[in-house]
Scaffold this active site. Structure first.
Site, PDB file in Angstrom:
ATOM      1  N   ASP A  13       2.482  -2.133  -9.241  1.00 21.31           N
ATOM      2  CA  ASP A  13       1.907  -1.592  -7.777  1.00 21.31           C
ATOM      3  C   ASP A  13       3.153  -0.356  -7.769  1.00 21.31           C
ATOM      4  OD1 ASP A  13       1.217  -1.308  -5.275  1.00 21.31           O
ATOM      5  OD2 ASP A  13       2.986  -2.118  -4.478  1.00 21.31           O
ATOM      6  N   SER A  14       2.725   0.384  -6.709  1.00 24.41           N
ATOM      7  CA  SER A  14       3.420   1.531  -6.683  1.00 24.41           C
ATOM      8  C   SER A  14       4.932   1.250  -6.067  1.00 24.41           C
ATOM      9  CB  SER A  14       2.970   2.436  -5.424  1.00 24.41           C
ATOM     10  OG  SER A  14       2.809   1.669  -4.105  1.00 24.41           O
ATOM     11  N   CYS A  76      -2.305  -3.303  -6.794  1.00 21.35           N
ATOM     12  CA  CYS A  76      -2.644  -2.031  -6.022  1.00 21.35           C
ATOM     13  C   CYS A  76      -3.970  -1.798  -5.692  1.00 21.35           C
ATOM     14  CB  CYS A  76      -1.554  -1.173  -6.831  1.00 21.35           C
ATOM     15  SG  CYS A  76      -1.832   0.655  -5.916  1.00 21.35           S
ATOM     16  N   GLU A 154       8.050  -0.369   3.152  1.00 21.12           N
ATOM     17  CA  GLU A 154       9.037   0.259   2.042  1.00 21.12           C
ATOM     18  C   GLU A 154      10.420   0.257   2.760  1.00 21.12           C
ATOM     19  OE1 GLU A 154       9.019   0.686  -1.293  1.00 21.12           O
ATOM     20  OE2 GLU A 154       7.091  -0.156  -1.556  1.00 21.12           O
ATOM     21  N   CYS A 186      -4.557  -3.320   1.165  1.00 23.76           N
ATOM     22  CA  CYS A 186      -3.318  -2.718   0.618  1.00 23.76           C
ATOM     23  C   CYS A 186      -2.221  -3.758   0.423  1.00 23.76           C
ATOM     24  CB  CYS A 186      -3.032  -1.685   1.456  1.00 23.76           C
ATOM     25  SG  CYS A 186      -1.195  -0.800   0.598  1.00 23.76           S
ATOM     26  N   HIS A 188       0.728  -3.898   0.514  1.00 22.24           N
ATOM     27  CA  HIS A 188       1.773  -3.805   1.441  1.00 22.24           C
ATOM     28  C   HIS A 188       1.581  -4.386   2.776  1.00 22.24           C
ATOM     29  CE1 HIS A 188       3.405  -1.033  -1.653  1.00 22.24           C
ATOM     30  NE2 HIS A 188       4.605  -0.563  -1.086  1.00 22.24           N
TER      31      HIS A 188
HETATM   32  N1  DGL Z   1       0.460  -1.323  -2.370  1.00 21.64           N
HETATM   33  C1  DGL Z   1      -0.526  -0.276  -2.826  1.00 21.64           C
HETATM   34  C2  DGL Z   1      -2.059  -0.572  -2.484  1.00 21.64           C
HETATM   35  O1  DGL Z   1      -2.395  -1.805  -2.404  1.00 21.64           O
HETATM   36  C3  DGL Z   1      -0.299   1.090  -2.886  1.00 21.64           C
HETATM   37  C4  DGL Z   1       0.274   1.774  -1.544  1.00 21.64           C
HETATM   38  C5  DGL Z   1       0.770   3.242  -1.868  1.00 21.64           C
HETATM   39  O2  DGL Z   1       1.432   3.459  -2.681  1.00 21.64           O
HETATM   40  O3  DGL Z   1       0.251   4.039  -0.947  1.00 21.64           O
HETATM   41  O4  DGL Z   1      -2.933   0.321  -2.082  1.00 21.64           O
END
Ligand code: DGL
Length: 267
Positions: A13-14, A76, A154, A186, A188
């Site tokens: 993931d990012s 992600c 984050e 997402c 996150h």
């Molecule tokens: N958690 C990631 C997603 O599911 C990436 C979020 C990001 O880096 O903008 O899209």
């Protein structure tokens, strides 16, 4: 040489978001070794172009493939939406988070009205709507991007005044749409579940793809004969592209178990 089923699962993931997926996978298949890569130097992905996201995704996958993984999980949504075709070049099974999320939402909805929230690139790609329409052509979809959610997560600012204000402003247009299901598109966003749920109300079910993805992982490993049979304890290794200390602190909060070892990788 190790048997192929002894190889780890690779997940990227990012940043910390993919840990929601790690948690679900570890709960589902606890004997599997896992290698996680969080691209903390380049988060957020969601505001970047398809070309840039694809390049990042391929670099992350290259790193994981070098760790001798048996299965690649794109934890992600942004990378799943923008780079899944490019990632098919690897000669291994790949699991993304969009199809499982859509499947979970399609199972849950009663009135066929589904909302989707995600990063700008995910929403712009239309990947969710296209996938949902494959299940039911008549499903009503409404999607909105919430670009400030990832930086808030984050920073571990998931509850309280500021996240609530940001979430109320983003989610306001969804309130009048009579959706009964909202996809947290997402990885996150599950960390902001409480704040999102307060605004959407109890009648809207929040769906995240983590547990459905874990199911998919189990099925995929099974079908390739790659499930680890040994019940000796499994290893989870963490790699990041920036600041391991911060990732360790944040990751421990999100994973519910202490993260002991995080290594930084640079190009
Ligand atoms: N958690 C990631 C997603 O599911 C990436 C979020 C990001 O880096 O903008 O899209």
């Amino acid at each position: 040489l190790n048997a192929p089923e002894e190889s780890p699962i690779g997940i990227f993931d990012s940043g910390v978001g993919g840990l929601t997926v790690v948690q679900a996978i570890h709960a589902r298949v606890p004997h599997e070794h896992i290698v996680y890569f969080g691209d903390t130097a380049r988060v957020p992905y969601g505001s970047k172009s398809k070309e840039t996201i694809t390049r990042y995704a391929l670099e992350n996958a290259d790193f994981l493939v070098k760790q001798n993984i048996k299965l690649l999980i794109v934890a992600c949504n942004t990378a799943s939406a923008c780079a899944i075709e490019a990632l098919q070049k690897y000669n291994m099974p790949i699991v993304d988070v969009i199809k499982p999320g859509v499947r979970a939402a399609a199972k849950q909805t009663r009135n066929g009205r589904i909302g989707i929230i995600g990063t700008r690139s995910t929403i712009h790609s239309n990947a969710y709507v296209e996938e949902l329409k494959k299940y039911d052509r008549n499903v009503f979809c409404t999607s909105i991007s919430c670009p400030l959610f990832v930086p808030l997560v984050e920073e571990n600012m998931t509850e309280g005044l500021i996240p609530s204000l940001v979430a109320s402003q983003y989610l306001a247009p969804l309130i009048s749409k009579h959706i009964d299901t909202l996809i947290l598109g997402c990885t996150h966003y599950p960390l902001m579940r409480k704040t999102i749920s307060k605004i959407m109300g109890d009648q809207v079910r929040l769906v995240d793809s983590a547990s459905e993805t874990a199911l998919e992982v189990e099925k995929t490993l099974e079908s390739y004969g790659l499930l680890r049979r040994s019940i000796t304890s499994s290893r989870i290794s963490f790699y990041v592209s920036d600041d391991p200390i911060r990732f360790t602190q944040m990751g421990s909060i999100f994973l519910d178990v202490p993260i002991e070892h995080v290594e930084i990788v640079c190009d």
